[in-house]
Design an enzyme around this catalytic site. Structure first.
Site, PDB file in Angstrom:
ATOM      1  N   LYS B  78      26.581  -4.705 -54.608  1.00 10.91           N
ATOM      2  CA  LYS B  78      26.098  -4.888 -55.983  1.00 10.91           C
ATOM      3  C   LYS B  78      27.285  -4.814 -56.943  1.00 10.91           C
ATOM      4  CE  LYS B  78      22.602  -2.798 -59.083  1.00 10.91           C
ATOM      5  NZ  LYS B  78      21.596  -1.722 -59.184  1.00 10.91           N
ATOM      6  N   SER B 153      16.979  -3.318 -60.375  1.00 12.83           N
ATOM      7  CA  SER B 153      18.131  -4.081 -60.795  1.00 12.83           C
ATOM      8  C   SER B 153      18.935  -4.690 -59.630  1.00 12.83           C
ATOM      9  CB  SER B 153      19.055  -3.198 -61.625  1.00 12.83           C
ATOM     10  OG  SER B 153      19.533  -2.127 -60.844  1.00 12.83           O
ATOM     11  N   SER B 177      15.642   0.852 -58.413  1.00 16.63           N
ATOM     12  CA  SER B 177      16.420  -0.393 -58.385  1.00 16.63           C
ATOM     13  C   SER B 177      16.795  -0.914 -57.013  1.00 16.63           C
ATOM     14  CB  SER B 177      17.704  -0.219 -59.207  1.00 16.63           C
ATOM     15  OG  SER B 177      17.409  -0.314 -60.568  1.00 16.63           O
TER      16      SER B 177
END
Lengths: 483, 479
Positions: B78, B153, B177
Site C-alpha cells: 500500500k 482504504s 481498511s
C-alpha cells in the site's frame, strides 16, 4: 527619597529551559551535541519524515529525576507525554513532544541568597520536552534559514512559583540553577550556547496587596544580564502604565537586547491554541520506588550540603565556602586535599589564592592540575609547621612545584634555601645585629611604642632572607628588647 | 497460476523445477498489465522485481538452503508503507514525488526474507476513506464488477490480490481498511493486534489505531508473512515484545475442540444491514452450531457509539499526524506562496484532498480549547467502555463473529455524496481498532448481485494463532 516606583512590588515567575547533555537526541539516535555544520545532526526521524516514530532516550529521564531529587520535588511514578501542536518552520513534525498532564517532578525548591537573606524559591513542576530547530533570519534579506541540528535535543523545563521579587533575585536563582545542573552533570548550563534559556513572567502590584497583577511573559531571554535589563524595563513600563490610568494586558513580549525594550509578540486573544493531547506514539513511563531510590543514592553531594560541611565542620568562612562550592570539580578537589591535610583554612587558602587562579589562567580543568594532591598536602604542611614562611612558599616554592611537579616541596624549599631556622645562635646573631643598628627605635620601644615590634621583625626577616622562624624570632626579640 | 495460491505450493513448484522466480514475476507482471484498467497499482517495480527474481533463482540454484522464508512470495504494498529509495505518497499530492530514505520495519523484514515487492498499490489518501475513491491517482475498481468500489482504504491491495497480480498485499487498517476491502473483493484480510507489527515506516493516520494488515487468498500465506513481520522493534515504542508464535505450525484446527462464539443481535439486526448479508451470516452461524460449537447472541449496548467515538479520536490524532506535511522540508510546496503562513495554507490546501481536509478540520476542532472535554475526552471514555465490555465478552467466548460490513461493495461515486453514510458503514470493523484486538475478514458467499459477502471474526489481544486456525477451519467448512 521615595518614588512612586517604591510603592510597587515586582512579582516574577520563571520558565527555565535546560538543554540536557545527553549524547543523542530525546527521541532518536541523532547526535545531540552543540555545534556541527548546519543540518548534519539529523536523520529521517528528526526531520519528521513520513512514517517515523519517536523512541525515548532513557538518559534524559534519569537527568530529569536527578534534578527533581536535588530540588526535593515529588517524583511521579507514572509519566506521560503529550503533543503540543503548532506550525513553525523549525518544528519538523508540526508538534512538539512535551509533558502537559503528568510531568516527571512536582514541587521542590531552590535556596537563593537575596539582599533580604536566604529564601526558598519554590518549583511548580519540571517537565521534559524536545527542542525545536533554529531559524536564522538575518543571513539574507529574502530568505530564512533553518538549522535542524537542535531539533529534538532534550530539554527540561523548570517552572517556578511566582516567588521572585527582583532582577537580582532572578540572577541569583539562575546562578543557583546553573550551579546545580552542573553539579548533577545533566547540562553544561551555558547560556551563550542556549543550554539555559529563560522566559520571564512579570507583574507588579502595590505593596501589601495579596492578589497578583496581570502578567506579561518575556520570551527567550538568553543571558542573565538581559534578564535583569528586561525586568527593569518591564517593571517600569507596567508601573508607568498603571500610574497613567492604563491597565496591563496579558501579553507575550519579546526583549530586544540592543534597545533594551520589550515589544509585544502576541496578545492573549491571539494566543496559540496548542491542542495538547496524549502522545499516542509513546507509552507512559513507569518509575518504581526502587529505581528512584537508586538514582537518589547516586546523587553527588550538592552545593548546599558542601557549603554546610565546609562552614560547620571545617570552620571556613562564608566567603571561602561559597567560592569552594561554586563549581563541583573545585569542591571535590578541595575535599580530597582536606582529607589528606586537616588544616582546612590553609587548604582553602591554597585553593582560593593559588590553585583556582592557576587553572582559570591556564584554562585547564582542575583534574589537569599538574601537582599531585599529596605533594600539595606536604606543601601546606611546610607552612603549617613553620618550616617555610607562607609568603615565601606561595611566591617561590609554588611556581617551582608546578614546573617540576615530581619534586617534593621540601626539596624545593631546601634548594631555594627557604627552610626557616629556629636555631637560637643563628637567630640571636640576627636579632642582636638589628638591635645594635637601631638604638633610637629600641629606646622608643622601651618607652612604650610597642608597635615597633613589627619593624624589628621585618628587618630580621629581610636579613634572614625569610628563613627566620617568625615564632621563635618574636619570642627572642621580645626578651632582648625588654632588657 | 491459480493453482499456486499458497507460498508452499509455489516453493514446491520451484523445487521440482516447474517454476522459476523469474517466470513467477513475469506471470504477475502480465496479470498487472491485463488488469491495469482497474487501477490497482500506482507504480510497478517491474525491472527491479525481475532483477531480484533472477538473483533469487541463482541464489537458490547455488544453494537451496540459502534462501529466506518468503522465497517465492511476491508482494504488493500500500502506498503508505515506506520502502527505501522508492516513492511513497499516501496517494496524496502533498507527497508528490517523495522518496523514502528508509524502509518500514515490516518491509525490511520481508525483504530480508527474500520476498519480492512488485509494486506500490492505490489507496484512499493517507488511509482516509472506505472506497479507494479518495486518491490522487484516481479510483481503483472492483475486479468482480468494475462499476463498484473495491472498498478502502486498502482498495488497491485487495484488488491486487483479487486479480492474482501478487500472492500477498500489505495494507493498513485503522478502522477496517484491510478487512472491509477484503470483504468487498472476496479475499482474506487480517488486522493483527495493535502492537503486533511495528508501525515504523507506516505513514501515520491515527497512531493509536493504525496497524499493518495482510491481504491474501490463503490463510497460510497470511500466517507465514505475519510471523516474519511481527515482533519487537526498537524504532516503535508501542510495538509489543511478546514472543511471536509459529503461526504456520499452529494453523491446524483441532476438530475435537469445541469453541464458543459470540455475536451481537444488535449487529445482525442493525437497520443498515443488507438482508442477504444477515441471512448468509445466520446460515453460517447455524452451520457452525451444526458442528457442535456454541454460537450465542450476547448483548453489546455500545454499537452505535463506536463510530462517533472512533471519528473523534482518529481525526484528532490525524490532525496532528498530518501537520508534518507543511511544504517546508519535503513534498508539495505551493508555488504561489510568498511567505511562511501562505506556504502552509496554500501547500496544504492544494496538497490534501477534500476528505483529508475534512478530517483535519474535525480533529482540530475536537482538540481545541473549550471542546476537548466534550469531544476528545468523552470519546476516550467511550473507547475505554468499549474495550472493557469487549474484554468481558472475550473472557467468556473464544471469538466474536460479525459481518464485515452492512452492505456489499457500493457503486462508484455513491459515497462521495454522503461522507457520514460512508463513516457509518465502518460500524462492524471499527471495534477491533478501538480495542486493539485482532480481527480477520473471510469470504463466505456471494450476494444475488454477484458481489462477495464476508464475515469477520475477532479475538483477544495476540490471539492471531486461534484466529488463523479457526479461519482455515471455517473456509474448509464452507467448501
Amino acid at each position: 527619597m521615595s518614588t512612586i516606583y517604591d510603592q510597587y512590588e515586582t512579582v516574577i515567575g520563571l520558565e527555565i529551559h535546560i538543554q540536557l547533555n545527553t549524547n543523542s537526541k530525546a527521541f532518536c539516535g541523532d547526535d545531540a551535541h552543540f555545534g556541527g555544520a548546519p543540518n548534519t545532526h539529523v536523520s529521517a526521524i528528526s526531520l519528521g519524515h513520513p512514517g517515523t516514530l519517536p523512541r525515548l532516550n532513557a538518559q534524559q529521564i534519569k537527568s530529569a529525576i536527578k534534578l527533581g531529587l536535588a530540588l526535593g520535588s515529588e517524583i511521579n511514578s507514572v509519566n506521560t507525554f503529550d503533543r503540543k501542536n503548532y506550525f513553525y518552520a523549525d518544528l519538523p513534525k508540526g508538534y512538539q513532544i512535551t509533558q502537559d498532564n503528568q510531568p516527571f517532578c512536582r514541587g521542590g525548591s531552590v535556596m537563593v541568597k537575596t539582599i533580604n537573606g536566604e529564601r526558598a524559591i519554590r518549583t511548580h513542576h519540571i517537565h521534559m520536552e524536545e527542542d525545536a530547530g533554529k531559524s536564522i533570519h538575518d543571513l539574507d534579506p529574502n530568505h530564512s534559514f533553518i538549522d535542524l541540528n537542535r531539533a529534538g535535543v532534550p530539554l527540561l523545563e523548570i517552572v517556578t512559583e511566582p516567588d521572585l521579587r527582583s532582577g537580582e533575585e532572578v540572577e541569583a536563582y539562575m546562578l543557583a540553577m546553573r550551579q546545580l545542573v552542573r553539579y548533577l552533570d545533566i547540562s553544561d548550563g551555558n547560556m551563550d550556547e542556549g543550554s539555559m534559556r529563560c522566559d520571564v513572567n512579570i507583574s507588579v502590584r502595590k505593596k501589601g496587596e495579596t492578589t497578583f497583577g496581570e502578567r506579561c511573559e518575556v520570551k527567550n531571554v538568553n543571558s542573565m544580564r538581559f534578564a535583569k535589563r528586561a525586568i527593569q524595563y518591564e517593571v517600569k513600563r507596567q508601573i508607568d502604565l498603571i500610574e497613567s490610568g492604563g491597565k496591563v494586558r496579558q501579553q507575550t513580549l519579546n526583549f530586544d537586547p540592543e534597545t533594551g525594550v520589550t515589544s509585544p509578540l502576541r496578545d492573549k486573544e491571539d494566543a496559540h491554541d496548542y491542542r495538547y493531547f496524549p502522545e499516542p506514539d509513546l507509552p507512559p513511563v513507569h518509575l518504581s520506588n526502587e529505581q528512584i531510590e537508586l538514582w537518589k543514592s547516586e546523587l553527588p553531594a550538592l552545593p548546599k550540603e558542601l557549603y554546610a560541611k565546609f562552614t560547620k565542620e571545617h570552620q571556613l568562612s562564608d566567603y571561602d565556602a561559597t567560592i569552594l562550592t561554586e563549581e563541583r570539580p573545585v569542591a571535590v578537589f578541595y575535599q580530597k586535599l582536606a582529607e589528606l591535610n586537616g588544616n582546612y583554612k590553609a587548604v582553602a587558602n591554597l585553593m582560593i589564592n593559588k590553585i583556582r587562579p592557576y587553572i582559570q589562567e591556564q584554562k585547564i580543568h582542575i583534574q589537569e592540575f599538574p601537582v599531585p594532591v599529596n605533594s600539595l598536602s606536604d606543601f601546606i604542611q611546610l607552612i603549617v609547621d613553620g618550616k617555610v614562611a607562607s609568603a615565601m612558599a606561595y611566591q617561590r616554592i609554588f611556581p617551582k612545584l608546578i614546573e617540576t611537579p615530581n619534586e617534593t616541596p621540601l626539596s624545593i624549599a631546601e634548594q631555594l634555601h627557604l627552610i626557616q631556622s629556629a636555631d637560637e645562635d643563628f637567630l640571636m646573631t640576627l636579632v642582636k645585629e638589628v638591635i645594635e643598628k637601631n638604638p633610637q627605635k629600641v629606646a622608643a620601644y622601651q618607652k612604650g611604642k610597642k608597635g615597633l615590634i613589627g619593624f624589628f621583625m621585618g628587618e630580621i626577616m629581610r636579613a634572614s632572607k625569610g628563613k627566620a622562624d617568625p615564632k621563635a624570632t618574636n619570642q627572642l626579640l621580645g626578651e632582648l628588647l625588654r632588657k | 497460476m491459480s493453482k499456486n495460491t499458497t507460498l508452499q505450493q509455489i516453493q514446491s513448484a520451484i523445487q521440482s523445477g516447474d517454476l522459476t522466480c523469474v517466470e513467477l514475476v513475469n506471470t504477475y507482471l502480465a496479470q498487472i498489465q491485463k488488469t491495469s484498467d482497474l487501477n490497482a497499482y500506482v507504480e510497478v517495480f517491474e525491472e527491479e522485481a525481475i532483477a531480484k527474481a533472477k538473483a533469487l533463482d541463482t541464489k537458490y540454484k547455488n544453494d537451496p538452503t540459502s534462501v529466506g522464508k518468503l522465497f517465492g512470495m511476491v508482494v504488493s504494498i500500500k502506498d503508505v508503507l515506506c520502502y527505501k529509495d522508492h516513492q511513497v505518497t499516501g496517494a496524496s499530492k502533498i507527497l508528490e514525488d517523495f522518496t523514502s530514505l528508509y524502509s518500514a520495519t515490516a518491509i525490511e523484514r520481508i525483504v530480508n526474507e527474500d520476498a519480492i515487492i512488485i509494486g506500490r498499490v492505490n489507496c484512499d489518501q493517507f488511509g482516509m476513506g472506505s472506497t479507494n475513491e479518495n486518491s490522487v491517482y484516481g479510483v481503483t475498481k472492483n475486479g468482480i464488477d468494475p462499476t463498484k468500489v473495491p472498498g478502502g482504504s486498502s482498495g488497491g491491495s485487495a484488488v491486487s490480490v483479487q486479480m492474482d497480480t501478487c500472492l500477498v498485499s500489505l495494507g493498513t487498517d485503522t478502522g477496517g481498511s484491510v478487512r472491509q476491502p477484503a470483504g468487498f473483493c472476496g479475499v482474506i484480510g487480517l488486522k493483527p493486534t495493535y502492537g503486533r507489527i511495528s508501525r515504523y515506516g507506516l505513514l501515520a493516520y491515527a497512531s493509536s489505531f493504525d496497524q499493518i494488515g495482510i491481504i491474501s487468498k490463503s490463510v497460510e500465506n497470511i500466517a507465514t508473512i505475519l510471523e516474519v513481520m511481527a515482533g519487537a522493534d526498537e524504532f516503535d515504542s508501542t510495538v509489543s515484545s511478546k514472543l511471536v508464535p509459529n503461526y504456520i505450525q499452529e494453523l491446524d484446527f483441532d476438530t475435537n475442540k469445541k469453541v464458543k462464539i459470540a455475536y451481537f443481535d444488535t449487529a445482525l439486526n442493525h437497520p443498515s444491514i443488507d438482508p442477504e448479508i444477515k441471512d448468509q451470516t445466520t446460515q453460517l452461524i447455524e452451520k457452525i452450531k451444526g458442528e457442535g460449537h456454541t454460537v450465542e447472541a450476547v448483548p453489546f449496548e455500545y454499537l452505535d457509539y463506536i463510530i462517533p467515538a472512533y471519528y473523534v479520536l482518529t481525526t484528532a490524532e490525524a490532525s496532528s499526524n498530518l501537520s508534518r506535511y507543511d511544504g517546508i522540508r519535503y513534498g508539495h510546496r505551493s508555488k504561489a506562496a510568498t511567505n511562511l503562513e501562505e506556504t502552509y495554507k496554500m501547500s496544504r490546501t492544494e496538497g490534501f484532498s477534500t476528505e483529508v481536509k475534512r478530517r483535519i478540520m474535525l480533529g482540530t476542532f475536537v482538540l481545541s480549547a473549550g471542546y476537548y472535554d466534550a469531544y476528545y475526552g468523552k470519546a476516550q471514555k467511550v473507547r475505554r467502555l468499549i474495550q472493557d465490555r469487549t474484554n468481558e465478552i472475550l473472557n467468556d467466548y473464544d471469538f466474536i463473529l460479525m459481518p464485515v460490513a452492512p452492505t456489499t461493495a457500493w457503486d462508484l461515486g455513491q459515497s462521495l455524496e454522503d461522507p457520514v453514510a460512508m463513516y457509518l458503514a465502518d460500524i462492524f470493523t471499527v471495534q477491533a481498532n478501538m480495542t486493539g484486538m485482532p480481527a480477520i475478514a473471510l469470504p463466505i458467499g456471494t450476494h444475488s448481485s454477484g458481489l462477495p459477502i464476508g464475515v469477520q471474526l475477532m479475538n483477544k489481544h495476540f490471539g492471531e494463532s486461534e484466529l488463523l486456525s479457526i479461519s482455515k477451519y471455517l473456509i474448509n467448512l464452507l467448501k
